[in-house]
Design a protein around this motif. Structure first.
Motif, PDB file in Angstrom:
ATOM      1  N   TYR A 183       0.840  -1.206   0.000  1.00 19.75           N
ATOM      2  CA  TYR A 183       0.000   0.000   0.000  1.00 19.75           C
ATOM      3  C   TYR A 183       0.873   1.254   0.000  1.00 19.75           C
ATOM      4  O   TYR A 183       1.727   1.422   0.864  1.00 19.75           O
ATOM      5  CB  TYR A 183      -0.923   0.031   1.221  1.00 19.75           C
ATOM      6  CG  TYR A 183      -1.961  -1.058   1.253  1.00 19.75           C
ATOM      7  CD1 TYR A 183      -3.078  -1.017   0.421  1.00 19.75           C
ATOM      8  CD2 TYR A 183      -1.822  -2.142   2.117  1.00 19.75           C
ATOM      9  CE1 TYR A 183      -4.032  -2.028   0.451  1.00 19.75           C
ATOM     10  CE2 TYR A 183      -2.769  -3.162   2.155  1.00 19.75           C
ATOM     11  CZ  TYR A 183      -3.872  -3.096   1.321  1.00 19.75           C
ATOM     12  OH  TYR A 183      -4.801  -4.101   1.349  1.00 19.75           O
ATOM     13  N   ILE A 184       0.627   2.120  -0.981  1.00 20.49           N
ATOM     14  CA  ILE A 184       1.323   3.410  -1.027  1.00 20.49           C
ATOM     15  C   ILE A 184       0.259   4.485  -0.857  1.00 20.49           C
ATOM     16  O   ILE A 184      -0.392   4.919  -1.812  1.00 20.49           O
ATOM     17  CB  ILE A 184       2.077   3.604  -2.357  1.00 20.49           C
ATOM     18  CG1 ILE A 184       2.927   2.373  -2.696  1.00 20.49           C
ATOM     19  CG2 ILE A 184       2.952   4.855  -2.291  1.00 20.49           C
ATOM     20  CD1 ILE A 184       3.546   2.414  -4.083  1.00 20.49           C
ATOM     21  N   VAL A 185       0.039   4.892   0.380  1.00 24.85           N
ATOM     22  CA  VAL A 185      -0.942   5.937   0.698  1.00 24.85           C
ATOM     23  C   VAL A 185      -0.138   7.195   0.986  1.00 24.85           C
ATOM     24  O   VAL A 185       0.507   7.307   2.022  1.00 24.85           O
ATOM     25  CB  VAL A 185      -1.829   5.538   1.897  1.00 24.85           C
ATOM     26  CG1 VAL A 185      -2.862   6.620   2.184  1.00 24.85           C
ATOM     27  CG2 VAL A 185      -2.520   4.201   1.623  1.00 24.85           C
ATOM     28  N   THR A 186      -0.170   8.127   0.041  1.00 26.72           N
ATOM     29  CA  THR A 186       0.794   9.226   0.046  1.00 26.72           C
ATOM     30  C   THR A 186       0.402  10.408   0.916  1.00 26.72           C
ATOM     31  O   THR A 186       1.229  11.254   1.225  1.00 26.72           O
ATOM     32  CB  THR A 186       1.001   9.727  -1.394  1.00 26.72           C
ATOM     33  OG1 THR A 186      -0.254  10.214  -1.903  1.00 26.72           O
ATOM     34  CG2 THR A 186       1.514   8.607  -2.283  1.00 26.72           C
ATOM     35  N   HIS A 187      -0.885  10.509   1.262  1.00 25.03           N
ATOM     36  CA  HIS A 187      -1.366  11.617   2.076  1.00 25.03           C
ATOM     37  C   HIS A 187      -1.778  11.068   3.445  1.00 25.03           C
ATOM     38  O   HIS A 187      -2.865  10.498   3.572  1.00 25.03           O
ATOM     39  CB  HIS A 187      -2.572  12.292   1.417  1.00 25.03           C
ATOM     40  CG  HIS A 187      -2.261  12.992   0.126  1.00 25.03           C
ATOM     41  ND1 HIS A 187      -1.619  12.375  -0.927  1.00 25.03           N
ATOM     42  CD2 HIS A 187      -2.528  14.269  -0.288  1.00 25.03           C
ATOM     43  CE1 HIS A 187      -1.502  13.239  -1.930  1.00 25.03           C
ATOM     44  NE2 HIS A 187      -2.038  14.391  -1.566  1.00 25.03           N
ATOM     45  N   PRO A 188      -0.955  11.232   4.483  1.00 20.60           N
ATOM     46  CA  PRO A 188      -1.274  10.660   5.796  1.00 20.60           C
ATOM     47  C   PRO A 188      -2.629  11.104   6.344  1.00 20.60           C
ATOM     48  O   PRO A 188      -3.286  10.363   7.077  1.00 20.60           O
ATOM     49  CB  PRO A 188      -0.132  11.162   6.688  1.00 20.60           C
ATOM     50  CG  PRO A 188       0.997  11.426   5.745  1.00 20.60           C
ATOM     51  CD  PRO A 188       0.358  11.899   4.476  1.00 20.60           C
TER      52      PRO A 188
END
Length: 277
Positions: free
Chosen positions: A247-252
């Motif tokens: 998973y690459i979730v770029t906006h915390p």
């Protein structure tokens, strides 16, 4: 995965994430296969990375057409003898409430955002398995594939599908004992060319959605306000490939919406109104 000397295939390479993927992969010493409908943008991306001296193949490609994606794979293997890092990245967007979406909206967005990924998997993954050794697939979804905001129904459906497709692909590749990694990229709003994706919409799929301009303008304003760039997203993505993260979730800040959705499911609550950064 070690990137030096390997070959990266990037759809949607004419702008946005795709162009930044190309720049970073070239910096890592990877050969590049660049694909997009936008021939002028494709040439501009090629010019941007030409000085690195890596091998570059540009292939005008409509990912909605399975025969064109298959031809892309064939040309990749003919030119470079293999492919190691596949970015199923091409994407388009349509806006407006569910009831205003035309059948043409659904076909256009699903053909590119979902079936484009399906075509990429079908054409490239069997070849990657046959060649053996490490490889990696990155499917571009969105935080809109993890939550369900209003006014983005067609886009959200396509991106939710890409997330679960990626999860299934991951499990299937593990079960098959391959060395092929998978990542799903779920960014929030970022300044890319997706707000202008209608410029490449086929003429036969341009049915009028009266609500699209209103909702599209709202989304465009949020995109323009973003302080996170396509380069930032690309850097996080390349790091995830090297580290073999899924998973690459770029906006915390998106975590709150994802958590609220999952909690609501477990508690059998009605969906909460999510916020997408």
């Amino acid at each position: 995965m070690e990137l030096q000397g390997k070959t990266a295939i990037i759809t949607g390479a004419a702008s946005g994430f795709g162009r930044e993927f190309a720049v970073l992969c070239a910096a890592e010493g990877m050969n590049l296969v660049l694909a997009d409908l936008d021939v002028a943008g494709l040439a501009a991306t090629k010019d941007l990375v030409a000085a690195t001296g890596v091998g570059i193949l540009t292939v005008p490609t409509n990912v909605a057409k399975p025969e064109q994606v298959e031809a892309l794979a064939e040309q990749t293997w003919e030119r470079f003898g293999g492919g190691h890092l596949l970015f199923n990245n091409a994407g388009v967007a349509a806006a407006g409430p569910v009831w205003s979406a035309t059948l043409e909206d659904w076909k256009w967005v699903l053909d590119v955002n979902l079936m484009g990924v399906v075509h990429g998997i079908r054409s490239f993954v069997p070849r990657m398995i046959a060649q053996g050794g490490p490889a990696h697939v990155v499917n571009t979804a969105s935080v809109a594939g993890l939550v369900s905001p209003p006014g983005m129904s067609v886009y959200c459906v396509s991106k939710h599908a890409v997330v679960t497709l990626s999860e299934c692909l991951y499990h299937d590749l593990r079960l098959a004992g391959t060395k092929i990694g998978v990542s799903v990229l779920c960014p929030g709003f970022v300044k890319t060319g997706i707000a202008e994706s209608h410029r490449n919409r086929p003429a036969e799929l341009r049915a009028t959605n009266p609500m699209a301009p209103v909702y599209g303008e709202k989304i465009r304003q949020v995109i323009e306000a973003s302080t996170i760039t396509a380069r930032d997203i690309a850097e996080q993505t390349i790091a995830a490939v090297i580290e073999d993260r899924f998973y690459i979730v770029t906006h915390p800040e998106s975590d709150c919406g994802v958590s609220a959705r999952l909690t609501g499911i477990l508690q059998r609550d009605a969906p909460k109104m999510p916020q997408i950064a």
